[in-house]
Motif scaffolding. Structure first.
Motif, mmCIF file in Angstrom:
data_model
loop_
_atom_site.group_PDB
_atom_site.id
_atom_site.type_symbol
_atom_site.label_atom_id
_atom_site.label_comp_id
_atom_site.label_asym_id
_atom_site.label_seq_id
_atom_site.Cartn_x
_atom_site.Cartn_y
_atom_site.Cartn_z
ATOM 1 N N GLN A 272 -29.652 9.618 30.715
ATOM 2 C CA GLN A 272 -29.994 8.816 29.541
ATOM 3 C C GLN A 272 -29.423 7.407 29.663
ATOM 4 N N VAL A 273 -28.210 7.307 30.170
ATOM 5 C CA VAL A 273 -27.604 5.990 30.397
ATOM 6 C C VAL A 273 -28.436 5.192 31.393
ATOM 7 N N ARG B 273 -32.250 0.808 32.397
ATOM 8 C CA ARG B 273 -33.547 0.406 32.942
ATOM 9 C C ARG B 273 -34.371 -0.361 31.904
ATOM 10 N N GLN B 274 -34.228 0.034 30.636
ATOM 11 C CA GLN B 274 -35.015 -0.587 29.579
ATOM 12 C C GLN B 274 -34.355 -1.823 28.965
ATOM 13 N N ALA B 275 -33.073 -2.051 29.273
ATOM 14 C CA ALA B 275 -32.374 -3.188 28.677
ATOM 15 C C ALA B 275 -32.923 -4.505 29.229
ATOM 16 N N ARG B 276 -33.252 -5.426 28.350
ATOM 17 C CA ARG B 276 -33.847 -6.692 28.788
ATOM 18 C C ARG B 276 -32.909 -7.493 29.671
ATOM 19 N N ARG C 154 -34.904 -3.617 43.410
ATOM 20 C CA ARG C 154 -33.456 -3.519 43.573
ATOM 21 C C ARG C 154 -32.835 -2.771 42.391
ATOM 22 N N LEU C 155 -33.342 -3.020 41.199
ATOM 23 C CA LEU C 155 -32.838 -2.309 40.026
ATOM 24 C C LEU C 155 -33.061 -0.808 40.172
ATOM 25 N N ALA C 156 -34.246 -0.430 40.638
ATOM 26 C CA ALA C 156 -34.545 0.994 40.823
ATOM 27 C C ALA C 156 -33.593 1.626 41.837
ATOM 28 N N ARG C 157 -33.307 0.899 42.928
ATOM 29 C CA ARG C 157 -32.397 1.427 43.952
ATOM 30 C C ARG C 157 -30.980 1.584 43.403
ATOM 31 N N LEU C 158 -30.509 0.572 42.664
ATOM 32 C CA LEU C 158 -29.161 0.630 42.115
ATOM 33 C C LEU C 158 -29.002 1.785 41.124
#
Length: 401
Positions: free
Chosen positions: A191-192, A197-200, A210-214
């Motif tokens: 959930q975190v 992922r959804q935070a602007r 890169r976000l997906a990998r992290l």
């Protein structure tokens, strides 16, 4: 000390303050009594008489005298429980005479003041806490979750993680509990991850890939860390949940081993191969290459993945992967280069996912290992930095404007 005649005068006074003083004295005298039985009976009768006093102050004084004692007469406590709200809530919150059976019926009525008073009791059973949480009051649920002294049923915590994990405040209250079951903790970690992922501010700071990998790497690390804690404490339910829900894959196994979570890795292999964890751990520590290949084959892993894991295990025996980032980077680099050399750069389909993971980790670990190296070196090095000489280029004549 007070004379009987003076006590009777106070009890029959028209002044409610004097009657309240008499009621309080009677309560204390009853609780501490060690005299004749007829005197004790007379005090008990006096307590019952004060229940019918028209002044709430008198009845409150009686309740205050009996409030914290386990020796308080149960009939009188039950009568005060049905008195005015200020007396009833005090009895609910403080009286140790009340049983779970007394509280359950009151919880079912759903009065918010009653629920709050019960939730503030010094001791709450798991049954009462669960009944309070079932009323669906968010603030009350959070209050109970913050109480470390209140034991909650693991299945209740799991259900709350599923239903309330999307709320950051509730998620924090759940994650702060030491008795939170591992599957619930994993749900909250996921959930975190989704919230990040959804935070602007996060989406705007990093490229999507890169976000997906992290986030994926962070989730994998959290999962293997949770699994390591459960394995160290010899609890196998977490691994069983992973296997039953098909969340255990090659990437997780690789990540567990490369991050030094060997106990979790052994527990996963034990669950997949139906071999005891202790035997699996012995094989990982001292087993030959052939025995390791047989272990991975029995766990249902393909031959290519099996050989890859054998290499990783052999490298891990000589390195501290749990705490040494540089050693972890070295092992992943060596493993990547061995795969490239063995297959002459043409990685087979069965190893594509594993190779992609190793490549990702190679970059991430290189960054971690490199942090602070130059600043540390600069602090101990003497003399100027060795740099190549740069030849000055002849200036080009520019035409007049």
């Amino acid at each position: 000390m007070i004379e009987y005649s003076e006590f009777v005068r106070l009890s029959r006074s028209s002044d409610s303050d004097e009657r309240g003083h008499a009621a309080h004295l009677a309560a204390l005298a009853y609780l501490d009594h060690d005299g004749p039985a007829d005197e004790h009976a007379a005090l008990y009768a006096a307590l019952i008489g004060f229940l019918d006093d028209p002044s709430v102050k008198v009845r409150a004084a009686l309740a205050y005298g009996l409030l914290h004692s386990v020796q308080a007469p149960r009939p009188i406590i039950m009568a005060l429980l049905r008195d005015s709200a200020v007396i009833s809530r005090a009895i609910l919150q403080y009286s140790p005479v009340l049983l779970d059976a007394d509280l359950i019926g009151l919880i079912g009525a759903g009065d918010p003041f009653t629920l709050t008073a019960i939730a503030q009791r010094e001791k709450l059973s798991s049954r009462i806490a669960s009944a309070l949480i079932s009323q669906g009051d968010s603030a009350l649920t959070q209050r109970l979750l913050r109480r470390e002294d209140v034991l909650l049923d693991p299945m209740l915590l799991l259900d709350l993680s599923r239903s309330l994990g999307g709320d950051a405040t509730m998620r924090g209250a759940l994650l702060s509990r030491k008795d939170l079951p591992a599957p619930a903790r994993l749900i909250l970690v996921q959930q975190v991850t989704e919230s990040l992922r959804q935070a602007r501010i996060v989406r705007g700071a990093l490229a999507p890939d890169r976000l997906a990998r992290l986030l994926r790497d962070g989730t994998d690390t959290a999962l293997s860390a949770i699994g390591e804690t459960e394995a160290v404490q010899a609890r196998g339910e977490f691994v069983e949940v992973l296997v039953g829900s098909d969340q255990l894959n090659t990437r997780i196994l690789l990540h567990a081993l490369t991050t030094g979570h060997v106990m979790f890795f052994a527990a996963c292999l034990g669950a997949l191969s139906a071999i005891s964890r202790s035997k699996v751990f012995t094989l990982l520590e001292n087993g030959s290459r052939a025995s390791l290949i047989a272990l991975f084959s029995r766990a249902g892993l393909g031959p290519e993945i099996g050989r890859l894991l054998v290499r990783l295990v052999l490298h891990a025996r000589a390195a501290d992967l749990a705490d040494d980032v540089a050693a972890r980077h070295y092992v992943v680099t060596a493993l990547t280069e061995e795969l490239i050399a063995e297959y002459d750069g043409d990685i087979p389909h069965a190893l594509e996912e594993a190779f992609a993971y190793l490549s990702e980790q190679n970059i991430a670990l290189a960054r971690k290992a490199a942090r602070g190296v130059m600043s540390t070196f600069a602090g101990i090095a003497q003399g100027p930095m060795s740099l190549p000489q740069v030849e000055e280029l002849a200036q080009l004549p520019l035409p007049a404007a």
